[in-house]
Design an enzyme around this catalytic site. Structure first.
Site, mmCIF file in Angstrom:
data_model
loop_
_atom_site.group_PDB
_atom_site.id
_atom_site.type_symbol
_atom_site.label_atom_id
_atom_site.label_comp_id
_atom_site.label_asym_id
_atom_site.label_seq_id
_atom_site.Cartn_x
_atom_site.Cartn_y
_atom_site.Cartn_z
ATOM 1 N N SER A 168 0.866 -1.188 0.000
ATOM 2 C CA SER A 168 0.000 0.000 0.000
ATOM 3 C C SER A 168 0.892 1.224 0.000
ATOM 4 C CB SER A 168 -0.905 0.000 1.236
ATOM 5 O OG SER A 168 -1.868 -1.020 1.146
ATOM 6 N N LYS A 174 -7.376 1.816 -2.504
ATOM 7 C CA LYS A 174 -6.899 1.417 -1.177
ATOM 8 C C LYS A 174 -6.888 2.616 -0.240
ATOM 9 C CE LYS A 174 -5.261 -0.986 2.189
ATOM 10 N NZ LYS A 174 -3.938 -1.561 2.357
ATOM 11 N N LYS A 184 0.346 5.950 8.454
ATOM 12 C CA LYS A 184 1.035 6.097 7.164
ATOM 13 C C LYS A 184 0.012 6.205 6.027
ATOM 14 C CE LYS A 184 1.723 2.809 4.584
ATOM 15 N NZ LYS A 184 1.918 1.617 3.769
#
EC number: 1.1.1.60
Lengths: 294, 294, 294, 294
Positions: free
Chosen positions: D95, D170, D238
């Site tokens: 990701s 995502k 993150k």
């Protein structure tokens, strides 16, 4: 008398350079569009281009829109650091990312240049009237050497720390100013909805703990829906990107700061990027029910 | 010389009443606990109880914590409106809900009383030094009659509209002040995390568009983590409940206002309700990563 | 067979009452406008008015818009509690303030009535299909007695605590639903701006941890900008007022809840109160830059 | 049978690689620490290092923590693109930032490699059970070629657009999930403060429009304060940095998204980065008044 290459002569840079000419300095005016250069030449400046101007200068001042602009002119092939003499002092008055300022200071040092960041606050009016607040980051000796030049352009010149510290304080400044504008806008729409005498209200708010420079300078324009810049939403949006990113990197919570950054972004998305940042009032109005008798 | 019943002699009310005594007025001091009453009697006041005091008074001043307190003493069985002579002027200096102020003005009018709302800003220091900002709602003639008394207690006395308007402006004031405190707290924690010289930074921030009364009066305490009230979080929390409710009723968007109300509520929930409202800094710190060298 | 007075036959109440008729109960239909009453009479109900209907009923069900409506019909002079027989069970299916539900339970108890709160979730479709989720607050025995009636109207009937608890859970439900709608709206506008295949994206989002009933039922309408209610913004705005007020009273931080309440209020202020709550997408779009190729 | 170099064998990568071995593929296991490599060798894999493994592979799969990790192994001197044969398919399941994925696709194309982004959702459990949702960006033919391998690792494999689109979806997924967790946490603390039966409440909330995968999978852990990851706050932090940055670049307003990013950052700042993301409950509790009887 100092030989100064001044690069970037927009609505802020031009009057700032003018004060240095008035102060008796030998100023080489560098700018993409030539209107400002010609006006400064009429006042005693010389016209120049980056490479030649910085090669000749004792001090280089940059006043550019954003981090990439400063990076390009500083470290680019024909740029400042490739052409300036060792010992030259680079004063960057642009408002850019603190980490970029720190990197420029390192890059400059490798070429025996001295670099300080000296972003300003006070807008076009402050630039014209030489009443800017200037927050300076860099080594003590460099800042002291720059001080007379900075004091020709601003009324408050404060050394706030090492390289990058000036940008950090400028970022904090922009966080506070955006928040103050939004809060004032919310208060005004709230008061209007309740039928309060707005001029009286602004007067009394200004006399107490709610008083602020934003209220003193921006409330009148908000009440009359006059949003000529001043300081454009587009620029404040850029600055809030710097703040939110730097806060994130440092692990600092800025709940109101992140929130107002969204609101400024929304106002810009609505096509108002060219208005003064006090136009946050339009967004608050837009999100509120019009008063019944409006 | 006016005969004044002054009801509510807390840390604000006592010095406010003292200024009226110093101004030569015949003041009847009314308070639940008797310490403040005795100190004012020593300065020339008379001690009294609500019903008898208001029956005798030309002017009744109330300075109480919250809406229910004012309602109880105004419209309760032994209260002001049941006992005051027709024509008596009731000046409510408490910070309460605007709709309650409007209702009291109507209730008073039915008994031939005149009621104005005159909430104050400036905190304990402003009360002691008679430098309060006072925002006044009510009929013109009543406000003008009250003005000499209000000017004995404050330095800025502004008539902002009809009954309730004073409270509305006070609500807006509290919205702005809470937001300014939070923004300053975020800025300070942000600057600390970046190793900036904080005293220098505060100085330069105060000289530009980020300048504010909050910065002038509260930054020093934040830097030293000194949070003696001042103005308590508990009270500011109450006031923000008034703002958010009044904004909702009026269909006004107050995104930052609603956000800071949550933050003040959170600080209170953490057990800090008794600290000065500048203790918002503790919440920001708590939500942030400590600087590496701390 | 139970004799039931059903008061409040709007787009939810009418189909709910219909299921009780279908279940063989003796239903007295009470409503201000008579269209719904007549349709239910055609299905076997009797028409009635509040006082007479509740005097005859074993169970009274109310399905009304807001707290004041329920209070008026419950404790008003010609209302339920003045006319019902001792022992009557009052099931309030309206979504109202938890503190009002608690007060009604006390008021009812003083008249030997039994009161439970049973707000529903699932919208018009759930009411028509008898698939509502019903969250019930009240005494065990009363809830068990009500259960067969509630199960005729919903597929999930859960006893969540004492009087008022049903409303508290409904409030939490509305907090979650509003937040889910806003997050989905933000995600969709974000994906559109990046040129993603939206139907594929919604499919994959629904298959993982981002999956939700809101995504299953509302994403398609958002993608086609179809905002027929469903559940109106006006009603969700009312419900979020209940949530934020109850959270404040309890000292609970609901940062996202308070934020989305502002956004729903803003959408309503823009004149969209009559649209389905999924119209939060319009607000997000409005605050965002249109994609370049749009 | 395909020869696959699988780079990155953490708590997600190891079980994902295991499914490919089980599917009969020739898998070369590449990882910094060797424990996972050895376990996979025991199941039939070969051990390898980046340069040699990718030179031999038909397909390279990467499953790494963050954008710089993928960039380093892809374009670094000893990396994938310098060593893979023309025509090799690189499936990046990490990701990372959508703009980095787009750049990698361009870099790969210049070396006649084919690159698709295929980030996954579903956590460690989804990886172990091969029930991941996989959102795929890239050219049609490449995605179809990768599909059998992806379907060995996940139960939902959806092609959502060109290179980078998988990462964009995502990012949207992580925005929604963080928001759902925070809203559930606010609802639970709200319900606890009001003394509601929490298990019953969760049951009924799950049956209606408030239902979600987050509620199904995370509510139980929240009620018992069990915050073993699962998916760590550090990683979600993150990911939210990716979302907020990508939204800002696209001019998309994500008011709730930006807000929950601040809350996740605050939780991490408090030292909880290693807990499951459902630990947002701790932050809400921390900002709320404990119930009276707690």
């Amino acid at each position: 008398m100092t030989t100064i290459a001044f690069i970037g002569l927009g609505i802020m840079g031009e009057p700032m350079a003018g004060h240095l000419i008035d102060g008796g300095h030998d100023l080489i005016a560098v700018n993409r569009s030539q209107g400002a250069v010609e006006r400064l030449v009429d006042r005693g400046a010389r016209a120049g281009h980056v490479a030649a101007a910085v090669a000749e200068a004792e001090v280089v001042i940059t006043m550019l829109p954003d981090s990439p602009d400063v990076e390009a002119v500083a470290v680019g092939g024909d740029g400042i650091y490739a052409n300036a003499k060792p010992g030259t002092l680079h004063i960057d008055c642009s408002s850019i990312r603190p980490d970029v300022s720190r990197r420029l200071a390192e890059d400059g040092a490798q070429r025996e240049l001295r670099v300080i960041d000296a972003p300003v606050s006070g807008g076009q009016a402050g630039a014209v009237e030489a009443t800017l607040s200037i927050m300076v980051g860099g080594a003590d000796a460099d800042v002291e050497e720059a001080r007379p030049l900075l004091e020709a352009m601003g009324s408050t010149v404060v050394h706030v720390g090492p390289a990058g510290a000036g940008q950090t304080v400028k970022a904090a400044n922009q966080l506070i100013v955006a928040g103050h504008l939004e809060l004032l806008a919310e208060a005004i729409v709230f008061l209007e909805a309740h039928g309060v005498d707005l001029e009286a209200a602004v007067k009394v708010l200004g006399g107490g703990l709610a008083g602020s420079a934003v209220l003193d300078r921006k409330a009148a324009g908000m009440l009359t829906r006059t949003f000529d810049p001043g300081f454009r939403i587009d620029l404040h949006h850029k600055d809030l990107g710097i703040v939110t990113s730097a806060a994130r990197d440092a692990g600092v919570a800025i709940p109101l700061g992140a929130h107002v950054a969204q609101l400024v972004g929304a106002l810009r998305a609505q096509g108002h990027g060219g208005l003064d940042h006090s136009a946050l009032l339009l967004l608050v109005e837009h999100l509120s029910t019009p008063p019944k008798d409006a």
